[in-house]
Design a protein around this motif. Structure first.
Motif, PDB file in Angstrom:
ATOM      1  N   GLY A   1       0.804  -1.216   0.000  1.00  0.00           N
ATOM      2  CA  GLY A   1       0.000   0.000   0.000  1.00  0.00           C
ATOM      3  C   GLY A   1       0.837   1.266   0.000  1.00  0.00           C
ATOM      4  O   GLY A   1       0.292   2.364   0.139  1.00  0.00           O
ATOM      5  N   GLY A   2       2.155   1.136  -0.136  1.00  0.00           N
ATOM      6  CA  GLY A   2       3.038   2.300  -0.177  1.00  0.00           C
ATOM      7  C   GLY A   2       4.021   2.337   0.972  1.00  0.00           C
ATOM      8  O   GLY A   2       5.152   2.784   0.814  1.00  0.00           O
ATOM      9  N   ARG A   3       3.608   1.900   2.145  1.00  0.00           N
ATOM     10  CA  ARG A   3       4.508   1.778   3.289  1.00  0.00           C
ATOM     11  C   ARG A   3       4.085   0.554   4.093  1.00  0.00           C
ATOM     12  O   ARG A   3       2.941   0.091   3.991  1.00  0.00           O
ATOM     13  CB  ARG A   3       4.482   3.029   4.160  1.00  0.00           C
ATOM     14  N   ALA A   4       4.999   0.037   4.874  1.00  0.00           N
ATOM     15  CA  ALA A   4       4.750  -1.229   5.563  1.00  0.00           C
ATOM     16  C   ALA A   4       3.609  -1.102   6.567  1.00  0.00           C
ATOM     17  O   ALA A   4       3.645  -0.250   7.462  1.00  0.00           O
ATOM     18  CB  ALA A   4       6.018  -1.702   6.261  1.00  0.00           C
ATOM     19  N   GLN A   5       2.611  -1.942   6.394  1.00  0.00           N
ATOM     20  CA  GLN A   5       1.468  -2.025   7.291  1.00  0.00           C
ATOM     21  C   GLN A   5       1.232  -3.492   7.643  1.00  0.00           C
ATOM     22  O   GLN A   5       1.853  -4.396   7.081  1.00  0.00           O
ATOM     23  CB  GLN A   5       0.221  -1.424   6.632  1.00  0.00           C
ATOM     24  N   ILE A   6       0.324  -3.729   8.576  1.00  0.00           N
ATOM     25  CA  ILE A   6       0.052  -5.082   9.049  1.00  0.00           C
ATOM     26  C   ILE A   6      -1.158  -5.653   8.316  1.00  0.00           C
ATOM     27  O   ILE A   6      -2.189  -4.988   8.184  1.00  0.00           O
ATOM     28  CB  ILE A   6      -0.179  -5.092  10.569  1.00  0.00           C
ATOM     29  N   TYR A   7      -1.000  -6.888   7.865  1.00  0.00           N
ATOM     30  CA  TYR A   7      -2.056  -7.608   7.155  1.00  0.00           C
ATOM     31  C   TYR A   7      -2.303  -8.949   7.841  1.00  0.00           C
ATOM     32  O   TYR A   7      -1.414  -9.502   8.506  1.00  0.00           O
ATOM     33  CB  TYR A   7      -1.653  -7.867   5.699  1.00  0.00           C
ATOM     34  N   VAL A   8      -3.498  -9.478   7.650  1.00  0.00           N
ATOM     35  CA  VAL A   8      -3.851 -10.810   8.138  1.00  0.00           C
ATOM     36  C   VAL A   8      -4.415 -11.604   6.969  1.00  0.00           C
ATOM     37  O   VAL A   8      -5.135 -11.062   6.122  1.00  0.00           O
ATOM     38  CB  VAL A   8      -4.886 -10.733   9.285  1.00  0.00           C
ATOM     39  N   MET A   9      -4.069 -12.887   6.905  1.00  0.00           N
ATOM     40  CA  MET A   9      -4.602 -13.772   5.866  1.00  0.00           C
ATOM     41  C   MET A   9      -4.857 -15.145   6.460  1.00  0.00           C
ATOM     42  O   MET A   9      -4.401 -15.468   7.572  1.00  0.00           O
ATOM     43  CB  MET A   9      -3.622 -13.889   4.697  1.00  0.00           C
ATOM     44  N   GLY A  10      -5.587 -15.980   5.727  1.00  0.00           N
ATOM     45  CA  GLY A  10      -5.746 -17.366   6.121  1.00  0.00           C
ATOM     46  C   GLY A  10      -4.421 -18.094   6.006  1.00  0.00           C
ATOM     47  O   GLY A  10      -3.515 -17.665   5.281  1.00  0.00           O
ATOM     48  N   ALA A  11      -4.292 -19.217   6.695  1.00  0.00           N
ATOM     49  CA  ALA A  11      -3.041 -19.971   6.667  1.00  0.00           C
ATOM     50  C   ALA A  11      -2.724 -20.500   5.277  1.00  0.00           C
ATOM     51  O   ALA A  11      -1.578 -20.872   4.999  1.00  0.00           O
ATOM     52  CB  ALA A  11      -3.102 -21.124   7.664  1.00  0.00           C
ATOM     53  N   ASP A  12      -3.729 -20.514   4.389  1.00  0.00           N
ATOM     54  CA  ASP A  12      -3.503 -20.936   3.007  1.00  0.00           C
ATOM     55  C   ASP A  12      -3.265 -19.752   2.074  1.00  0.00           C
ATOM     56  O   ASP A  12      -3.173 -19.923   0.858  1.00  0.00           O
ATOM     57  CB  ASP A  12      -4.694 -21.754   2.506  1.00  0.00           C
ATOM     58  N   GLY A  13      -3.170 -18.538   2.640  1.00  0.00           N
ATOM     59  CA  GLY A  13      -2.929 -17.342   1.836  1.00  0.00           C
ATOM     60  C   GLY A  13      -4.181 -16.614   1.405  1.00  0.00           C
ATOM     61  O   GLY A  13      -4.097 -15.557   0.759  1.00  0.00           O
ATOM     62  N   SER A  14      -5.334 -17.116   1.760  1.00  0.00           N
ATOM     63  CA  SER A  14      -6.595 -16.507   1.325  1.00  0.00           C
ATOM     64  C   SER A  14      -6.955 -15.301   2.187  1.00  0.00           C
ATOM     65  O   SER A  14      -6.501 -15.166   3.321  1.00  0.00           O
ATOM     66  CB  SER A  14      -7.723 -17.536   1.411  1.00  0.00           C
ATOM     67  N   GLY A  15      -7.793 -14.423   1.623  1.00  0.00           N
ATOM     68  CA  GLY A  15      -8.383 -13.326   2.387  1.00  0.00           C
ATOM     69  C   GLY A  15      -7.392 -12.338   2.953  1.00  0.00           C
ATOM     70  O   GLY A  15      -7.530 -11.914   4.108  1.00  0.00           O
ATOM     71  N   GLN A  16      -6.399 -11.935   2.175  1.00  0.00           N
ATOM     72  CA  GLN A  16      -5.380 -11.007   2.672  1.00  0.00           C
ATOM     73  C   GLN A  16      -6.002  -9.629   2.909  1.00  0.00           C
ATOM     74  O   GLN A  16      -6.492  -8.991   1.986  1.00  0.00           O
ATOM     75  CB  GLN A  16      -4.222 -10.933   1.677  1.00  0.00           C
ATOM     76  N   THR A  17      -5.962  -9.189   4.175  1.00  0.00           N
ATOM     77  CA  THR A  17      -6.673  -7.980   4.586  1.00  0.00           C
ATOM     78  C   THR A  17      -5.774  -7.093   5.430  1.00  0.00           C
ATOM     79  O   THR A  17      -5.152  -7.559   6.392  1.00  0.00           O
ATOM     80  CB  THR A  17      -7.922  -8.346   5.419  1.00  0.00           C
ATOM     81  N   ARG A  18      -5.716  -5.831   5.088  1.00  0.00           N
ATOM     82  CA  ARG A  18      -4.950  -4.873   5.888  1.00  0.00           C
ATOM     83  C   ARG A  18      -5.720  -4.548   7.161  1.00  0.00           C
ATOM     84  O   ARG A  18      -6.930  -4.307   7.126  1.00  0.00           O
ATOM     85  CB  ARG A  18      -4.706  -3.604   5.076  1.00  0.00           C
ATOM     86  N   ILE A  19      -5.011  -4.544   8.312  1.00  0.00           N
ATOM     87  CA  ILE A  19      -5.688  -4.239   9.574  1.00  0.00           C
ATOM     88  C   ILE A  19      -5.120  -3.010  10.275  1.00  0.00           C
ATOM     89  O   ILE A  19      -5.736  -2.508  11.220  1.00  0.00           O
ATOM     90  CB  ILE A  19      -5.661  -5.440  10.540  1.00  0.00           C
ATOM     91  N   SER A  20      -3.942  -2.517   9.875  1.00  0.00           N
ATOM     92  CA  SER A  20      -3.382  -1.321  10.525  1.00  0.00           C
ATOM     93  C   SER A  20      -3.543  -0.115   9.614  1.00  0.00           C
ATOM     94  O   SER A  20      -3.332  -0.207   8.403  1.00  0.00           O
ATOM     95  CB  SER A  20      -1.900  -1.529  10.865  1.00  0.00           C
ATOM     96  N   PHE A  21      -3.915   1.013  10.215  1.00  0.00           N
ATOM     97  CA  PHE A  21      -4.128   2.234   9.435  1.00  0.00           C
ATOM     98  C   PHE A  21      -3.558   3.459  10.145  1.00  0.00           C
ATOM     99  O   PHE A  21      -3.890   4.589   9.811  1.00  0.00           O
ATOM    100  CB  PHE A  21      -5.627   2.435   9.164  1.00  0.00           C
ATOM    101  N   GLY A  22      -2.695   3.224  11.138  1.00  0.00           N
ATOM    102  CA  GLY A  22      -2.123   4.341  11.866  1.00  0.00           C
ATOM    103  C   GLY A  22      -0.985   4.995  11.113  1.00  0.00           C
ATOM    104  O   GLY A  22      -0.500   4.487  10.094  1.00  0.00           O
TER     105      GLY A  22
END
Length: 437
Positions: free
Chosen positions: A314-335
Motif C-alpha cells: 500500500g506504499g509503506r509497511a502495514q500489518i495484514y492478516v490472511m488465512g493460513a492458506d494465503g486466502s483473504g489477505q486484509t490490511r488491519i493497521s491504518f495508523g
C-alpha cells in the motif's frame, strides 16, 4: 521435572489444627490489562529453611520473579515480626497482617538420602487465615534455580488465576565487539537472564531465532553460506539442518503452532519478497503471497488458522492478516508510521508489533482486527517483540541513544512495568520459549 501436590504438606496443616481443605480457586490479584494501574499485592516470602544458603537463594529467586511481573510487591524481610522455624506449622497470622502481608510464602529445602534436592513450600492467605496451596519438588541440586522458577509459577497461578511464565527460556542474539565488527552468536538463557549458554560460535552472523512450540528446537537465519539461509537447530544436541536451498535470500522464519511447518520470507532478484510455508516432514513448500511488494515477518495465530504479516503493497509497511492458506489477505493497521515484526499473542486476542513514527520506535499491541491499538513503550530504537507463553508480558530489544548497542527489556500489557533483562553483552532478537516440561 515431575512435581506434585504433596500429602505431607496437607498433613502439616491438619497438625496445626487447621482445615485441610484448600481455599476455592479465587484470584487475590485481579488482572485488568486495560486498567493500566494494577496495584501490586504485598507478599511476604520468607527464607526457606535449609542447612545451607540454598534455601535463602531459592526464596530470593521466587521473590525476584514475582516482583518482576509487576503484580506483586515482596515485603522487605527486615519488617518480618515472626521468624518461621517450622514451615509445617501455621504461622502467626496477626504478625503478618500487621505488616500488610496479604499472602505469605514459607518453605524448606533439604537433601534426600540419594542426594536429590527436596524443596517444599506453602502459600498462605494471611487475612483468611488459611493455606492456599502447598507443593514439593524433587530434583538435582544443579536444577535449584529451575525449582525456584516452578515455585514462582505455582504462586503466580494460584494468586492470579493465570499460568505463570517463569519456568521458561529465551533464545536471543548475543552481540559483542565493536559496532563495525560485531560478533553475533546464538545464545539461550533463563527468562531472568541467568544460565546463559551459547549455541553458535559467532563465525557466521545469526539472526531472528524462534522457538519450536513442541520441541527443544529453534529456527534461525544465518549468513554462513554468504547468503541468508534458514536453519533448524536441536538445542540439546547441537544438530542442525538447512531448511531448503532456495534461490535468493530466505529470512524471518517462524514455526507453526503444531511445530510441523516453518513460515518465512523469500527475497527474489526483482527485490520483492513473498511468504512461503514449508512442511518439515515432506519438505514441500507453499507460496502464500504473490505481490509486487515486500511481504515479510509472518506469524501464525495460536490455532494455526491465520497468519499476520507486514507488506508495503500500500506504499509503506502495514500489518495484514490472511488465512493460513494465503486466502483473504486484509490490511488491519491504518495508523501513522511504518509497522513491522507483528507477532500473534499465545492467547489469540492481541497482535504485538514494532512501529516507527516521528523518528521514534515503539512497541505496541492491537486487537486482531486492528482496533484498539495501544503503545506500550517508545524510545530511540526498539523492536522485535516476543510474547511470554501466558500472553501477559512482552520482551523486546532496545538501543538507547549513544549506548553503543541493544539490550533486552520486558514490559507487561499495562505498559507501566518495563524492566531491563541483564545480559553480559549487548543482546537482540529475543524469542520466548513455551513453558518447559
Amino acid at each position: 521435572m515431575k512435581h506434585f501436590l504433596t500429602t505431607l504438606l496437607m498433613m502439616g496443616a491438619l497438625a496445626a489444627g487447621m482445615s485441610a481443605a484448600v481455599l476455592p480457586a479465587r484470584a487475590l490479584v485481579e488482572i485488568d490489562v486495560n486498567k493500566g494501574n494494577v496495584e501490586p499485592l504485598p507478599i511476604a516470602i520468607t527464607d526457606f529453611l535449609s542447612a545451607d544458603a540454598l534455601g535463602a537463594e531459592i526464596a530470593g529467586i521466587v521473590a525476584a520473579d514475582l516482583k518482576r511481573s509487576g503484580l506483586f510487591a515482596p515485603i522487605d524481610k527486615g519488617a518480618f515480626i515472626e521468624k518461621i522455624s517450622n514451615p509445617d506449622a501455621a504461622p502467626r497470622f496477626e504478625d503478618w497482617k500487621v505488616i500488610n502481608a496479604q499472602a505469605l510464602v514459607t518453605g524448606r529445602v533439604s537433601e534426600e538420602a540419594d542426594g536429590r534436592l527436596r524443596a517444599e513450600f506453602r502459600l498462605w492467605d494471611t487475612f483468611a487465615g488459611q493455606q492456599l496451596t502447598g507443593e514439593q519438588f524433587f530434583s538435582s541440586k544443579a536444577n535449584s534455580r529451575r525449582v525456584a522458577h516452578i515455585i514462582a509459577d505455582a504462586i503466580y497461578e494460584r494468586l492470579t488465576g493465570e499460568k505463570g511464565y517463569f519456568d521458561t527460556r529465551v533464545v536471543f542474539i548475543d552481540e559483542s565487539g565493536s559496532k563495525n565488527q560485531r560478533r553475533k552468536r546464538l545464545a539461550i538463557m533463563d527468562q531472568d537472564g541467568a544460565g546463559v549458554r551459547y549455541l553458535s560460535d559467532g563465525k557466521a552472523i545469526a539472526l531472528t531465532p524462534r522457538f519450536s512450540p513442541t520441541r527443544q528446537e529453534i529456527t534461525y537465519m544465518s549468513y554462513e553460506s554468504g547468503e541468508p539461509r534458514v536453519y533448524l537447530l536441536q538445542i540439546e544436541t547441537g544438530q542442525r539442518e538447512l531448511v531448503g536451498n532456495f534461490p535468493g535470500m530466505t529470512f524471518a522464519p517462524r514455526f507453526s503452532p503444531d511445530g510441523q511447518k516453518v513460515i518465512m520470507s523469500l527475497l527474489r532478484e526483482d527485490g520483492n519478497s513473498n511468504i512461503f510455508s514449508m512442511d518439515l516432514r515432506s519438505r514441500t513448500t507453499t507460496r502464500l503471497t504473490n505481490s509486487n511488494a515486500i511481504d515479510t515477518s509472518p506469524s501464525y495465530s495460536p490455532d494455526g488458522s491465520k497468519v499476520v504479516f507486514t507488506s508495503d503493497r500500500g506504499g509503506r509497511a502495514q500489518i495484514y492478516v490472511m488465512g493460513a492458506d494465503g486466502s483473504g489477505q486484509t490490511r488491519i493497521s491504518f495508523g501513522d508510521g511504518v509497522y513491522s515484526t507483528p507477532v500473534w499473542s499465545p492467547r489469540g486476542d492481541l497482535i504485538a508489533f514494532t512501529k516507527q513514527s516521528g523518528g521514534q520506535f515503539s512497541i505496541g499491541v492491537m486487537k486482531t482486527d486492528g482496533s484498539g491499538e495501544r503503545i506500550l513503550s517508545t524510545g530511540f530504537q526498539q523492536e522485535g517483540p516476543t510474547w511470554a507463553p501466558n500472553g501477559r508480558v512482552l520482551m523486546f530489544f532496545k538501543e538507547e541513544a549513544g549506548s553503543g548497542g541493544p539490550r533486552l527489556h520486558s514490559i507487561d500489557l499495562t505498559g507501566r512495568n518495563e524492566q531491563p533483562i541483564p545480559t553480559a553483552n549487548f543482546a537482540s532478537d529475543p524469542a520466548w520459549s513455551p513453558l518447559l516440561e
